[in-house]
Write a protein that holds these residues in place. Structure first.
Motif: not given
Length: 135
Positions: A115-125
């Protein structure tokens, strides 16, 4: 999996960002450019307006526009608004009931990391990144 609603919301938001005009963008024009049914897009836009990501103007010359700069929107906030939580398992949803197996769950650390990877991915684009093809 991201639903049609989330994908169409992103496409609509990109369309608004690309129109670089102060004039509202008519819904039927955006729907036509994006190949989205106007009727379905109305459902998506209602969510975006309620979440204050876009603002609508009615009447002649009416339409929709972003409420802030494209660089100030993240893909994550758009998806969470239209999809709900991006959590992969129920026990990680905000305000979820405390799982009775939390203390002994061998898979919980994996789900937290995922979930951290998914969150970081989408919230940094940002929306601007998508418009400019920087992804």
């Amino acid at each position: 999996m991201i639903s049609t609603k989330g994908r169409y919301a992103l496409r609509f938001m990109i369309d608004l960002a690309e129109q670089s005009t102060e004039s509202p963008v008519p819904l039927d024009e955006a729907a036509g450019r994006q190949g989205i049914s106007k009727k379905y897009l109305e459902i998506v836009v209602k969510i975006l307006v309620k979440g204050k990501l876009v603002k609508g103007t009615s009447g002649k010359g009416g339409g929709y526009r972003l409420t802030r700069s494209p660089k100030e929107y993240t893909v994550g906030e758009i998806l969470e608004l239209t999809e709900g939580t991006l959590a992969s398992v129920a026990c990680l949803v905000n305000e979820a009931e405390l799982c009775p197996r939390k203390a002994v769950c061998k898979t919980l650390p994996m789900w937290i990391k995922f979930d951290s990877v998914v969150h970081d991915f989408f919230f940094h684009i940002t929306l601007s990144d998508l418009v400019e093809g920087k992804v």
